[in-house]
Design a protein around this motif. Structure first.
Motif, short mmCIF file in Angstrom:
data_model
loop_
_atom_site.label_atom_id
_atom_site.label_comp_id
_atom_site.label_asym_id
_atom_site.label_seq_id
_atom_site.Cartn_x
_atom_site.Cartn_y
_atom_site.Cartn_z
N MET A 1 0.83 -1.19 0.00
CA MET A 1 0.00 0.00 0.00
C MET A 1 0.86 1.25 0.00
O MET A 1 2.01 1.23 0.39
N ASN A 2 0.33 2.32 -0.46
CA ASN A 2 1.00 3.61 -0.37
C ASN A 2 0.00 4.72 -0.10
O ASN A 2 0.11 5.82 -0.58
N SER A 3 -1.01 4.38 0.67
CA SER A 3 -2.07 5.35 0.95
C SER A 3 -1.70 6.18 2.16
O SER A 3 -0.89 5.79 2.98
N PRO A 4 -2.32 7.33 2.29
CA PRO A 4 -2.01 8.20 3.43
C PRO A 4 -2.57 7.64 4.74
O PRO A 4 -3.52 6.86 4.75
N THR A 5 -1.98 8.06 5.81
CA THR A 5 -2.48 7.68 7.12
C THR A 5 -3.80 8.39 7.39
O THR A 5 -3.96 9.55 7.06
N THR B 1 -5.24 0.57 0.39
CA THR B 1 -4.82 -0.81 0.17
C THR B 1 -4.60 -1.52 1.51
O THR B 1 -4.00 -0.94 2.42
N ILE B 2 -5.07 -2.73 1.59
CA ILE B 2 -4.88 -3.53 2.80
C ILE B 2 -4.06 -4.76 2.42
O ILE B 2 -4.46 -5.53 1.54
N ASP B 3 -2.93 -4.92 3.05
CA ASP B 3 -2.02 -6.03 2.74
C ASP B 3 -2.41 -7.23 3.58
O ASP B 3 -2.27 -7.22 4.81
N ALA B 4 -2.90 -8.26 2.92
CA ALA B 4 -3.34 -9.46 3.64
C ALA B 4 -2.30 -10.58 3.58
O ALA B 4 -2.57 -11.69 4.03
N GLY C 1 0.97 4.51 8.32
CA GLY C 1 -0.23 4.48 7.49
C GLY C 1 -0.51 3.15 6.82
O GLY C 1 -1.58 2.97 6.24
N GLU C 2 0.41 2.22 6.89
CA GLU C 2 0.16 0.92 6.26
C GLU C 2 -0.97 0.18 6.98
O GLU C 2 -1.11 0.26 8.20
N LEU C 3 -1.73 -0.58 6.17
CA LEU C 3 -2.79 -1.43 6.71
C LEU C 3 -2.45 -2.89 6.42
O LEU C 3 -2.13 -3.23 5.27
N HIS C 4 -2.53 -3.72 7.43
CA HIS C 4 -2.26 -5.15 7.27
C HIS C 4 -3.43 -5.93 7.88
O HIS C 4 -4.02 -5.49 8.86
N MET C 5 -3.72 -7.08 7.29
CA MET C 5 -4.90 -7.82 7.74
C MET C 5 -4.63 -9.31 7.83
O MET C 5 -3.83 -9.86 7.08
#
Lengths: 283, 183
Positions: free
Chosen positions: A3-7, A64-67, A152-156
């Motif tokens: 992902m490279n989305s903002p926090t 983007t969510i990194d699963a 800001g990264e999202l992980h799932m």
């Protein structure tokens, strides 16, 4: 997937998420209700669901969510002993440092009427962002954790959980005077300067509002713990925004780093705006 | 020699027909594990305030035959129990062969038999539901739910933590998950 989305700094309020899903069926009560047997049984732990697609858009927009990163892991049984009390453990594979840390954890149950069970706002003071609690899981559903890092990264990670009920007695309601009692325990002696594990329990019915009182044949009104703020020596450890998807007598196992003797403190508020506190002197 | 067949009186015929119908209905809604699974039925010994189920004979047989125990606790007045039993009956052709390594034990209870009234006997020891669950390390201590299933080896060691109720294994695929100890 990266992902490279903002926090997004603004906390996400679960009440907004509940609205569109309130019509979903529920049999959360651990009494004589059951999820229907024969629901999809071959669903993969990492699969998506229509409910998740909706939630994802509402909670995280187009981010983007990194699963697949393995930064966060969710441990839950395929079949729990009781659907009203499914043990879940969140494990963060990331050191909690001021430079990069788990800033927020979202715990969701896709098929529950109120799917966002908890949002935890963390500080580096937790030392290690691992948490354990117990959830109500209404029917066959994915349980998910989304970990939001300070960059800001999202992980799932997600697990598919199967629950159903049967014929049984209603939960115990014999000690209303104990509601709100907030108890800390340390399973091991504290270690100064290192992550120390603590258990926090709030005695509370955490009623869903969907449970029938077998005697009065009336629904027991919704009544649950909304927030818990945990601090140590005056410094925030984590804040929890909660819902009735957390089981009766909400319990959290977490870590904190005691740098010197001090007071571990929890401030609790429930849906009737009643406030409770609990504390434990460390060192 | 001639044979004569005397038909019963119309009134008697209606009684017989009614009885046959009742028998058919009773068979369709029979209580307990279906006969196709050759269950070892255990009725409780009922004394003042307690119903005691003796697992001793089932364990002895499991040791003799080197089989596992599939212990089912059902209640005669429990709709979820009927649902599971009907599921087993409906899918017996497919499922019975997979039950071969198991001895199915059918403990027959009632909903009024609550956790403090239900006792399990093994040898000289009889424990109430909660104490029995704690003694075997089962997490289902908080509430007695009908129906319940335990999976044991011949030494009464639990093979897998089971859920309360049977609603999560009422498809053939899921029943096989349970028999194959998929966690």
């Amino acid at each position: 997937m990266r992902m490279n989305s903002p926090t997004v700094d603004a906390p996400i309020h679960r009440r907004r998420v509940v609205l569109g899903l309130a019509a979903l069926p529920l049999a959360v009560a651990p009494s004589a209700h059951a999820a229907i047997g024969g629901l999809p049984s071959n669903t993969g732990h990492a699969d998506v669901s229509p409910e998740w697609e909706l939630l994802r858009g509402r909670l995280f927009g187009a981010r983007t969510i990194d699963a697949a990163s393995g930064r966060v892991q969710l441990i839950a049984p395929l079949r729990a002993a009781y659907g009203a009390s499914v043990p879940v453990k969140i494990v963060s594979h990331l050191a909690q440092t001021p430079a990069l840390y788990v800033k927020r954890l979202h715990l969701l149950v896709d098929k529950n009427p109120s799917p966002l069970a908890a949002t935890l706002e963390l500080t580096p003071e937790v030392g290690q962002a691992d948490f354990e609690t117990r959830l109500r899981v209404d029917e066959y559903s994915h349980v998910r954790v989304v970990s939001e890092l300070s960059n800001g990264e999202l992980h799932m990670d997600s697990r598919y959980v199967k629950t159903s009920g049967g014929c049984s007695a209603p939960p115990n309601r014999e000690s209303p005077e104990l509601i709100g009692k907030t108890i800390f325990k340390l399973p091991e002696p504290p270690t100064m300067g290192a992550p120390t594990t603590a258990d926090l329990t709030v005695l509370h019915p955490n009623d869903t509002g969907f449970e029938l009182n077998n005697v009065t044949v009336m629904y027991i009104p919704s009544y649950f713990v909304r927030t818990i703020a945990v601090s140590y020596a005056g410094r925030k450890i984590f804040d929890a925004d909660l819902d009735f998807s957390i089981s009766e007598n909400p319990t959290w196992r977490f870590n904190f780093v005691p740098h010197a003797p001090g007071e571990l403190r929890a401030e609790v508020a429930d849906s009737k705006e009643r406030h409770y506190t609990g504390s434990l002197q460390i060192g | 020699m001639t044979m004569s067949l005397r038909l019963p009186h119309p009134f008697a015929r209606s009684i017989i027909a009614g009885a046959l119908l009742a028998l058919l209905i009773a068979t369709a809604n029979a209580v307990g594990i279906p006969p196709a699974y050759a269950p070892l039925v255990v009725e409780p010994v009922i004394t003042a305030g307690r119903s005691e189920f003796d697992l001793g004979p089932a364990l002895a047989r499991a040791k003799r035959e080197n089989k596992r125990l599939y212990v089912y606790l059902g209640a005669s007045d429990c709709p979820y129990c009927r649902r599971y039993e009907n599921f087993l009956a409906k899918n017996a052709d497919e499922l019975v062969p997979h039950f071969k390594p198991w001895i199915v034990v059918d403990l027959r209870s009632t909903l009024s038999t609550t956790s403090n009234r239900l006792f399990i006997r093994v040898g000289d020891s009889a424990l109430n539901y909660t104490d029995f669950q704690q003694s075997i390390g089962d997490q289902r201590t908080r509430m007695l739910v009908y129906p319940s299933v335990w999976l044991f080896d011949p030494q009464l060691k639990p093979l897998m933590q089971m859920p309360a109720g049977t609603g999560t294994f009422e498809t053939v695929e899921e029943q096989l998950e349970i028999l194959n100890l998929v966690q």
